[in-house]
Every structure is written in C-alpha cells, then in structure tokens.
Write an enzyme that holds these catalytic residues in place. Structure first.
Site, PDB file in Angstrom:
ATOM      1  N   HIS A 308     -17.481  22.754 -53.880  1.00 50.77           N
ATOM      2  CA  HIS A 308     -16.517  23.641 -52.418  1.00 50.77           C
ATOM      3  C   HIS A 308     -15.624  22.474 -52.470  1.00 50.77           C
ATOM      4  O   HIS A 308     -15.622  21.332 -52.556  1.00 50.77           O
ATOM      5  CB  HIS A 308     -17.934  23.997 -52.095  1.00 50.77           C
ATOM      6  CG  HIS A 308     -16.664  25.204 -50.977  1.00 50.77           C
ATOM      7  ND1 HIS A 308     -15.956  24.454 -49.906  1.00 50.77           N
ATOM      8  CD2 HIS A 308     -16.587  26.533 -51.125  1.00 50.77           C
ATOM      9  CE1 HIS A 308     -15.890  25.226 -49.746  1.00 50.77           C
ATOM     10  NE2 HIS A 308     -15.853  26.506 -49.767  1.00 50.77           N
ATOM     11  N   ASP A 365     -21.085  31.352 -54.148  1.00 51.86           N
ATOM     12  CA  ASP A 365     -21.678  33.005 -55.275  1.00 51.86           C
ATOM     13  C   ASP A 365     -22.008  31.988 -56.214  1.00 51.86           C
ATOM     14  O   ASP A 365     -22.703  33.423 -57.280  1.00 51.86           O
ATOM     15  CB  ASP A 365     -20.062  32.962 -55.189  1.00 51.86           C
ATOM     16  CG  ASP A 365     -19.317  32.786 -55.025  1.00 51.86           C
ATOM     17  OD1 ASP A 365     -19.117  33.870 -53.762  1.00 51.86           O
ATOM     18  OD2 ASP A 365     -17.565  32.298 -54.827  1.00 51.86           O
TER      19      ASP A 365
HETATM   20  N1  ACO Z   1     -18.181  21.871 -62.565  1.00 46.69           N
HETATM   21  C1  ACO Z   1     -17.858  21.095 -63.211  1.00 46.69           C
HETATM   22  N2  ACO Z   1     -16.876  19.836 -62.462  1.00 46.69           N
HETATM   23  C2  ACO Z   1     -16.195  20.468 -61.352  1.00 46.69           C
HETATM   24  C3  ACO Z   1     -16.305  21.575 -60.915  1.00 46.69           C
HETATM   25  C4  ACO Z   1     -17.262  22.700 -61.950  1.00 46.69           C
HETATM   26  N3  ACO Z   1     -17.632  24.038 -61.094  1.00 46.69           N
HETATM   27  N4  ACO Z   1     -16.063  21.537 -59.784  1.00 46.69           N
HETATM   28  C5  ACO Z   1     -15.287  20.731 -59.582  1.00 46.69           C
HETATM   29  N5  ACO Z   1     -15.313  19.919 -61.131  1.00 46.69           N
HETATM   30  C6  ACO Z   1     -15.298  18.423 -60.876  1.00 46.69           C
HETATM   31  C7  ACO Z   1     -13.012  18.081 -61.196  1.00 46.69           C
HETATM   32  O1  ACO Z   1     -13.178  18.146 -62.942  1.00 46.69           O
HETATM   33  C8  ACO Z   1     -13.173  16.819 -60.620  1.00 46.69           C
HETATM   34  O2  ACO Z   1     -13.375  15.950 -61.781  1.00 46.69           O
HETATM   35  P1  ACO Z   1     -12.871  14.376 -61.644  1.00 46.69           P
HETATM   36  O3  ACO Z   1     -13.312  13.648 -59.860  1.00 46.69           O
HETATM   37  O4  ACO Z   1     -13.997  13.875 -62.512  1.00 46.69           O
HETATM   38  O5  ACO Z   1     -12.263  14.532 -61.744  1.00 46.69           O
HETATM   39  C9  ACO Z   1     -14.135  16.716 -59.660  1.00 46.69           C
HETATM   40  O6  ACO Z   1     -15.276  17.429 -59.457  1.00 46.69           O
HETATM   41  C10 ACO Z   1     -13.410  17.537 -58.236  1.00 46.69           C
HETATM   42  O7  ACO Z   1     -12.633  18.337 -58.233  1.00 46.69           O
HETATM   43  P2  ACO Z   1     -12.171  19.242 -57.688  1.00 46.69           P
HETATM   44  O8  ACO Z   1     -11.076  19.973 -58.628  1.00 46.69           O
HETATM   45  O9  ACO Z   1     -10.676  18.423 -57.160  1.00 46.69           O
HETATM   46  O10 ACO Z   1     -12.576  19.907 -56.391  1.00 46.69           O
HETATM   47  P3  ACO Z   1     -11.570  21.256 -55.489  1.00 46.69           P
HETATM   48  O11 ACO Z   1     -12.194  20.768 -54.206  1.00 46.69           O
HETATM   49  O12 ACO Z   1     -10.334  21.014 -55.955  1.00 46.69           O
HETATM   50  O13 ACO Z   1     -11.837  22.293 -56.068  1.00 46.69           O
HETATM   51  C11 ACO Z   1     -13.976  24.456 -56.158  1.00 46.69           C
HETATM   52  C12 ACO Z   1     -13.559  23.014 -55.312  1.00 46.69           C
HETATM   53  C13 ACO Z   1     -12.020  25.306 -57.064  1.00 46.69           C
HETATM   54  C14 ACO Z   1     -14.510  25.377 -55.396  1.00 46.69           C
HETATM   55  C15 ACO Z   1     -14.319  24.008 -57.893  1.00 46.69           C
HETATM   56  O14 ACO Z   1     -15.065  23.052 -57.407  1.00 46.69           O
HETATM   57  C16 ACO Z   1     -14.521  25.328 -59.214  1.00 46.69           C
HETATM   58  O15 ACO Z   1     -13.802  25.267 -59.776  1.00 46.69           O
HETATM   59  N6  ACO Z   1     -15.301  25.502 -58.762  1.00 46.69           N
HETATM   60  C17 ACO Z   1     -15.995  26.434 -59.385  1.00 46.69           C
HETATM   61  C18 ACO Z   1     -16.075  28.315 -58.817  1.00 46.69           C
HETATM   62  C19 ACO Z   1     -16.647  28.387 -58.095  1.00 46.69           C
HETATM   63  O16 ACO Z   1     -17.840  28.171 -57.605  1.00 46.69           O
HETATM   64  N7  ACO Z   1     -15.734  28.916 -56.417  1.00 46.69           N
HETATM   65  C20 ACO Z   1     -16.037  29.430 -55.350  1.00 46.69           C
HETATM   66  C21 ACO Z   1     -16.077  28.376 -55.253  1.00 46.69           C
HETATM   67  S1  ACO Z   1     -17.134  28.590 -52.909  1.00 46.69           S
HETATM   68  C22 ACO Z   1     -16.037  30.020 -52.780  1.00 46.69           C
HETATM   69  O17 ACO Z   1     -15.082  29.990 -53.159  1.00 46.69           O
HETATM   70  C23 ACO Z   1     -16.221  31.034 -51.863  1.00 46.69           C
END
Ligand code: ACO
Length: 431
Positions: A308, A365
């Site tokens: 998140h 989710d």
């Molecule tokens: N699986 C694997 N790795 C992940 C995930 C994931 N679900 N989410 C983040 N990471 C990793 C990234 O690759 C990054 O790694 P790094 O530091 O080695 O480069 C690190 O964690 C930080 O990730 P960001 O993309 O910078 O996080 P951001 O805050 O931009 O994204 C998001 C948040 C979009 C929710 C992301 O975690 C994601 O895509 N999750 C999966 C989709 C999801 O479940 N969305 C629902 C969110 S809740 C809602 O909207 C109701």
C-alpha cells in the site's frame, strides 16, 4: 494560522522564500509553497504526489506508520463492529453520527431516491453482454449526469446534499443492473421494504419466479466490506473525483471519473486481480515460484493484494477483514483449493524477508476478494461493489471541496523534457 515556517533558498541566486508551515489535527505538518513560483520562479516536483497535500480535509485521517484509520475521528474498528454502512455514509457526509430520528430520515431518503429514470435502463443495451462491469459502470454513472444536469447548482448546499443522497441511493441499482444485463436476467426494481444491503442483493440475485431470501451470512459480511470501503482519504480515485469536480463538472460525471480510476489493478481492481492470481497459482506447491517472480526485478509480476502506498504498517482495514475472512471461511466450511492457496500465500509472504523489509502486508483487497469469492459473487463484480461503497466517500469529499473557501480548479504543473522550439517543416521536405 502558521506558527512555524521553512525557508527555501535558491543556492544559485541567493533568493529566499519563507514558507508557512501548517499543523493539522494529526499527521505530518504541511509546507505552504503557493508563493514558490511567484517568488523563486520554480515548481515542486513530486511524481505520484507522494509528498503533496492537495487539499485540507476533515473527513478521514490515516496514519500509515501506525496503522490508524479514523472517519470523522471515529476509529474504523469501532465503526466496523458497531455501525451500519448507511450510518457511516451519513457520518462521512454530515460530520457527526446521526441520532435515531436523523438516521431514520436518512434511511428513508436513501430509499426514496433508489429508482433510476426508466430511459437509463436502455443504456445497458449498448454494451456487449460480456463487457467489463467497470466499463459499464463508468458509462451509466456518467449517464445519470444527463438527467440532473440543468437542475443541479453545485454552489447550492441543498443541491449538493440532494446529489449525495442520489449518488448513494442509486449506486446499488446501477451496479445490480450490470450483473443482470450480463447474465440475461430482467432488471429488478428496488424493494423499499428491504434495507440498503439486502435490497442490493435482491436486485442482483433474485429470481423472477421465486421469492427472494438473502443469504444470512452475506448481509453482515457485505455491511462490513462496505464500511471498510466507504472512504480512504485522498486515494487515487478520490483525488480524481476532486480534480474532475474542481472544474465545476457535473458530480455524477466526477464520480464516473472516480469509477474509471478505481478500476485499475493498482487500486480497487486489485480485488479481482487477487482471484485471477490465486487461480493462476492453482496449487500451494506453486506459491514459491510466484513469490520468486514477485521478487524478480526483471519480471513485472506483483503479488496482488499486497502493499500500500500509505500503510507501511499493517492496513487496519485488512486486520479487521482478515479475521472476518478467516471466520467466514471456517463457518462456511469451504474446501476450495483457492482458499488454501490464499492462506498459504499469506503465511509465506508474512515470513519472507523481501516482503517484511519493504513492509508489504496483505491489504484490504486481498481479503475482500476472498470474501466475495466465498459468497459466490461473480469476480468481475468485485470492483463495482467496491465503487458502490466508495461512492459515499467520493461524494462527501466532493461536497467538502465545494464548500471550502479556498476552492479552485485543480491544475498541476510539470517539468517539460520535450523538444526545443522548432519550426514546422512541410511533409514533402521531411526526410
Ligand atoms: N509485490 C511485490 N513487490 C512489491 C509489491 C507487490 N505487491 N508492492 C510493492 N512492491 C515492491 C516494489 O517492487 C518496490 O521494491 P524496491 O524497493 O525493491 O524497488 C517496493 O515494494 C515499493 O513499491 P512501490 O511501487 O514504490 O510502492 P507504491 O507505494 O508506489 O505502490 C501499490 C503501492 C500500488 C499498492 C503496490 O504495492 C502494488 O502494486 N500492490 C499490488 C496491487 C494492490 O494490491 N493494490 C491495492 C492497493 S489497496 C487499494 O487501492 C484499495
């Protein structure tokens, strides 16, 4: 009123700008940079608005470090345990919990606005039977704008309240018709002897030839899910509703823009994507392969339902819903392999250093997808049901924006990295 300031110095010119710092009730203080361009000729650069507060709001507070979520000051766990979805929507919109008379009046008003214009039903016929429900929802919500456009004055508080009631009241009707159309079933009018959630289930699942009795396990589960989805501060979809609404557009059109944003799988579309992912994993013995893919920088696969933007501690909604999900799966005695895979994935990811070090916990989710699945809700309807609940937050935020004295159109700036100025060359002279 600021009693603190930050000085920004341009090291090249030596020019300085003193920026006031404002403290909210809770949370990080904000630096007011509105004179930055006027004084220093610069903008801020903040891709994804990760450090930008674009508005002031009194509706929802969340603290991602501490895992706190408050609506109008009330903790989400208390609302989830003691309240109903319509009471929470009243709270979001009015700022206070209703007394019994106010709650009765609110429930009655929502019932009275539950119908949609008969012509609106024909919009659905324009879609293919297998159109994604979020595509249909964005279309039909925008279409509602046409029925109220000339009669709505967005600067009239009474019109705004009427709009809020209409949005909350009509969403179950609009969403249920998507499912009915896709399934070849006749549309069902609301039945005002039923409450909000039961009425929604009735419009979705009743059979024309049979009396309808809702699944007693489903009603409290949906009430909980809808409460947990009702609002979430300045999420991508909420910010979109504000941005669209800031151009003085029709509120239903602004809500439709929120639906479009929520659809994305990085946002509300994740609940559907979780089920797709669990189906793809198929068996608990394959989980390690998918965990390895999620960690691989060269693979764009992510574990859906994990992570998140704001919660870097456990998502408090996920904590509540996790328990509800485990209880539901146990009480329904469901032996589908998908639930086994989900529970094993949750266990492994929570112990894995990659996820622990990045604070990637299962989010709301992950569990909402599983609950909808357990209740036999069709997968493609998960995100529309999220939209149904979130519409109350969207419209509360839209109302708040319009009543803010500092309200102005949202218009971000950019760092231009394109071509330098150049002259047009006629096509015959181009290489
Ligand atoms: N699986 C694997 N790795 C992940 C995930 C994931 N679900 N989410 C983040 N990471 C990793 C990234 O690759 C990054 O790694 P790094 O530091 O080695 O480069 C690190 O964690 C930080 O990730 P960001 O993309 O910078 O996080 P951001 O805050 O931009 O994204 C998001 C948040 C979009 C929710 C992301 O975690 C994601 O895509 N999750 C999966 C989709 C999801 O479940 N969305 C629902 C969110 S809740 C809602 O909207 C109701």
């Amino acid at each position: 009123m600021a009693n603190r300031s930050v000085i920004i110095t341009d090291q090249t010119t030596g020019k300085q700008l003193e920026c006031p710092v404002y403290e909210g009730q809770y949370g990080a203080p904000v630096i007011d940079i509105k004179n930055l361009y006027k004084e220093l000729g610069m903008f801020t650069f903040d891709i994804g608005y990760a450090s930008t507060a674009a508005c002031r709001s009194a509706i929802t507070y969340l603290d991602g470090e501490e895992g706190v979520l408050l609506h109008r000051g009330y903790p989400i766990d208390q609302l989830a345990e003691k309240s109903s979805f319509l009471e929470v929507s009243y709270l979001l919109i009015h700022g206070e919990l209703p007394n019994q008379t106010q709650l009765d009046e609110w429930n009655h008003a929502i019932k009275m606005h539950g119908m949609t214009h008969e012509h609106l039903s024909r919009f659905y016929q324009g879609y293919r039977y297998d159109a994604h429900p979020m595509s249909v929802l964005a279309g039909v919500v925008a279409a509602v704008a046409s029925f109220y456009h000339s009669s709505t004055d967005i600067y009239n508080p009474e019109h705004r309240m009427l709009t809020a009631r209409r949005v909350i009241a009509k969403m179950p009707n609009l969403v249920s018709k998507i499912y009915r159309y896709g399934s070849g079933l006749p549309f069902v009018y609301p039945d005002n002897s039923r409450d909000y959630i039961e009425n929604f289930m009735y419009m979705m699942f009743s059979w024309p030839t049979e009396p309808y009795v809702a699944n007693p396990v489903a009603l409290p589960a949906l009430n909980l899910l809808f409460i947990l989805h009702a609002d979430h501060e300045q999420s991508a979809s909420t910010s979109t509703v504000r941005l669209a609404g800031s151009a003085e557009s029709n509120p239903f059109a602004a809500v439709s823009a929120g639906v479009a944003t929520l659809w994305g799988k990085a946002h509300g579309g994740a609940n559907e994507a979780v089920i797709d992912m669990l189906t793809e994993i198929g068996d608990a013995k394959n989980i390690h392969k998918f965990i390895a893919r999620a960690k691989d920088k060269d693979d764009n696969f992510r574990l859906m339902g994990f992570g998140h933007r704001v919660y870097k501690n456990y998502d408090p909604r996920a904590k509540i819903i996790r328990q509800a999900c485990h209880d539901l799966l146990e009480s329904m005695n469901l032996n589908q392999p998908m639930f086994e895979v989900a529970m094993e994935l949750e266990r492994i990811a929570l112990e894995d250093d990659y996820f622990i070090s990045r604070k990637l916990y299962p989010n709301v989710d992950f569990y909402s997808g599983l609950i909808y699945q357990a209740l036999n809700i069709p997968t493609s309807m998960f995100t529309p049901m999220f939209a149904l609940a979130r519409a109350s937050g969207w419209i509360a935020q839209w109302m708040e924006m319009l009543s803010d004295g500092d309200f102005r159109i949202g218009r971000p700036r950019q760092l231009y990295i394109g071509a330098q100025r150049r002259d047009y060359v006629p096509v015959a002279q181009r290489g």
